[in-house]
Scaffold this motif. Structure first.
Motif, PDB file in Angstrom:
ATOM      1  N   VAL A  61       0.827  -1.210   0.000  1.00 27.16           N
ATOM      2  CA  VAL A  61       0.000   0.000   0.000  1.00 27.16           C
ATOM      3  C   VAL A  61       0.860   1.257   0.000  1.00 27.16           C
ATOM      4  N   SER A  62       2.020   1.190   0.618  1.00 28.19           N
ATOM      5  CA  SER A  62       2.852   2.386   0.758  1.00 28.19           C
ATOM      6  C   SER A  62       4.077   2.373  -0.152  1.00 28.19           C
ATOM      7  N   LEU A  63       4.037   1.580  -1.209  1.00 27.59           N
ATOM      8  CA  LEU A  63       5.169   1.561  -2.146  1.00 27.59           C
ATOM      9  C   LEU A  63       5.466   2.965  -2.656  1.00 27.59           C
ATOM     10  N   SER A  64       6.727   3.326  -2.592  1.00 23.41           N
ATOM     11  CA  SER A  64       7.104   4.657  -3.074  1.00 23.41           C
ATOM     12  C   SER A  64       8.251   4.602  -4.076  1.00 23.41           C
ATOM     13  N   GLU A  65       8.830   3.430  -4.253  1.00 25.90           N
ATOM     14  CA  GLU A  65       9.926   3.269  -5.207  1.00 25.90           C
ATOM     15  C   GLU A  65       9.559   2.195  -6.213  1.00 25.90           C
ATOM     16  N   PHE A  66      10.025   2.372  -7.427  1.00 29.90           N
ATOM     17  CA  PHE A  66       9.797   1.385  -8.468  1.00 29.90           C
ATOM     18  C   PHE A  66      11.104   0.655  -8.721  1.00 29.90           C
ATOM     19  N   ASN A  67      11.187  -0.558  -8.190  1.00 28.21           N
ATOM     20  CA  ASN A  67      12.371  -1.382  -8.395  1.00 28.21           C
ATOM     21  C   ASN A  67      11.931  -2.837  -8.509  1.00 28.21           C
ATOM     22  N   ALA A  68      12.878  -3.732  -8.652  1.00 25.57           N
ATOM     23  CA  ALA A  68      12.552  -5.144  -8.844  1.00 25.57           C
ATOM     24  C   ALA A  68      11.752  -5.708  -7.665  1.00 25.57           C
ATOM     25  N   GLU A  69      12.101  -5.334  -6.459  1.00 25.30           N
ATOM     26  CA  GLU A  69      11.379  -5.821  -5.279  1.00 25.30           C
ATOM     27  C   GLU A  69       9.947  -5.305  -5.263  1.00 25.30           C
ATOM     28  N   ALA A  70       9.753  -4.057  -5.638  1.00 27.39           N
ATOM     29  CA  ALA A  70       8.403  -3.487  -5.685  1.00 27.39           C
ATOM     30  C   ALA A  70       7.549  -4.203  -6.732  1.00 27.39           C
ATOM     31  N   VAL A  71       8.133  -4.497  -7.871  1.00 24.48           N
ATOM     32  CA  VAL A  71       7.411  -5.208  -8.926  1.00 24.48           C
ATOM     33  C   VAL A  71       7.042  -6.607  -8.451  1.00 24.48           C
ATOM     34  N   ARG A  72       7.963  -7.290  -7.777  1.00 25.98           N
ATOM     35  CA  ARG A  72       7.702  -8.635  -7.264  1.00 25.98           C
ATOM     36  C   ARG A  72       6.563  -8.598  -6.252  1.00 25.98           C
ATOM     37  N   LEU A  73       6.628  -7.656  -5.326  1.00 27.25           N
ATOM     38  CA  LEU A  73       5.598  -7.546  -4.299  1.00 27.25           C
ATOM     39  C   LEU A  73       4.243  -7.217  -4.919  1.00 27.25           C
ATOM     40  N   ALA A  74       4.205  -6.250  -5.810  1.00 26.80           N
ATOM     41  CA  ALA A  74       2.946  -5.863  -6.448  1.00 26.80           C
ATOM     42  C   ALA A  74       2.335  -7.031  -7.212  1.00 26.80           C
ATOM     43  N   SER A  75       3.162  -7.776  -7.890  1.00 28.76           N
ATOM     44  CA  SER A  75       2.683  -8.939  -8.636  1.00 28.76           C
ATOM     45  C   SER A  75       2.113  -9.991  -7.698  1.00 28.76           C
ATOM     46  N   ALA A  76       2.817 -10.279  -6.611  1.00 24.16           N
ATOM     47  CA  ALA A  76       2.359 -11.287  -5.654  1.00 24.16           C
ATOM     48  C   ALA A  76       1.051 -10.866  -4.989  1.00 24.16           C
ATOM     49  N   VAL A  77       0.965  -9.611  -4.579  1.00 21.41           N
ATOM     50  CA  VAL A  77      -0.243  -9.123  -3.913  1.00 21.41           C
ATOM     51  C   VAL A  77      -1.419  -9.139  -4.882  1.00 21.41           C
ATOM     52  N   ASN A  78      -1.234  -8.612  -6.072  1.00 24.28           N
ATOM     53  CA  ASN A  78      -2.328  -8.567  -7.042  1.00 24.28           C
ATOM     54  C   ASN A  78      -2.792  -9.961  -7.439  1.00 24.28           C
ATOM     55  N   THR A  79      -1.871 -10.891  -7.598  1.00 20.22           N
ATOM     56  CA  THR A  79      -2.227 -12.272  -7.924  1.00 20.22           C
ATOM     57  C   THR A  79      -3.054 -12.880  -6.790  1.00 20.22           C
ATOM     58  N   HIS A  80      -2.666 -12.596  -5.570  1.00 23.14           N
ATOM     59  CA  HIS A  80      -3.363 -13.171  -4.420  1.00 23.14           C
ATOM     60  C   HIS A  80      -4.754 -12.566  -4.220  1.00 23.14           C
ATOM     61  N   ILE A  81      -4.871 -11.258  -4.306  1.00 20.97           N
ATOM     62  CA  ILE A  81      -6.165 -10.631  -3.989  1.00 20.97           C
ATOM     63  C   ILE A  81      -7.227 -10.905  -5.048  1.00 20.97           C
ATOM     64  N   VAL A  82      -6.818 -11.367  -6.195  1.00 18.31           N
ATOM     65  CA  VAL A  82      -7.799 -11.785  -7.201  1.00 18.31           C
ATOM     66  C   VAL A  82      -8.570 -13.005  -6.695  1.00 18.31           C
ATOM     67  N   ARG A  83      -7.913 -13.833  -5.888  1.00 16.72           N
ATOM     68  CA  ARG A  83      -8.513 -15.075  -5.390  1.00 16.72           C
ATOM     69  C   ARG A  83      -8.995 -14.991  -3.941  1.00 16.72           C
ATOM     70  N   CYS A  84      -8.595 -13.962  -3.207  1.00 23.90           N
ATOM     71  CA  CYS A  84      -8.854 -13.942  -1.769  1.00 23.90           C
ATOM     72  C   CYS A  84      -9.592 -12.655  -1.360  1.00 23.90           C
ATOM     73  N   GLU A  85     -10.860 -12.784  -1.110  1.00 25.17           N
ATOM     74  CA  GLU A  85     -11.691 -11.636  -0.736  1.00 25.17           C
ATOM     75  C   GLU A  85     -11.230 -11.016   0.586  1.00 25.17           C
ATOM     76  N   GLN A  86     -10.820 -11.845   1.524  1.00 31.19           N
ATOM     77  CA  GLN A  86     -10.394 -11.363   2.840  1.00 31.19           C
ATOM     78  C   GLN A  86      -9.183 -10.431   2.712  1.00 31.19           C
TER      79      GLN A  86
END
Length: 87
Positions: free
Chosen positions: A13-38
């Protein structure tokens, strides 16, 4: 299914930099929340709160607030969302 950790949600939620770690985290979170309402509800609630901190130009305080809120309470994710949105 494993849920996202609070730390992952706060970081996402508080990402402020665009780097490889941010891309990895964003991808993992977005992939997960598509399947998990909670987790989706938690991410949305924290995004709302972060938006308010951003509006007040106090984003540096968001992580501390979010972690303290969760560490000092024993709430279900649903109650956490409700508490966040009430503040």
């Amino acid at each position: 299914m494993n849920h996202l950790t609070i730390e992952e949600i706060i970081e996402f939620v508080s990402l402020s930099e665009f780097n490889a770690e941010a891309v990895r985290l964003a991808s993992a979170v977005n992939t997960h929340i598509v399947r998990c309402e909670q987790c989706l509800r938690l991410v949305q609630a924290f995004q709302t709160v972060y938006g308010e901190f951003e509006r007040m130009n106090r984003t540096d305080e968001f992580r501390k607030y979010a972690k303290e809120l969760l560490l000092n309470t024993e709430l279900t994710p649903e109650k956490t969302v409700q508490l966040i949105l009430e503040k």
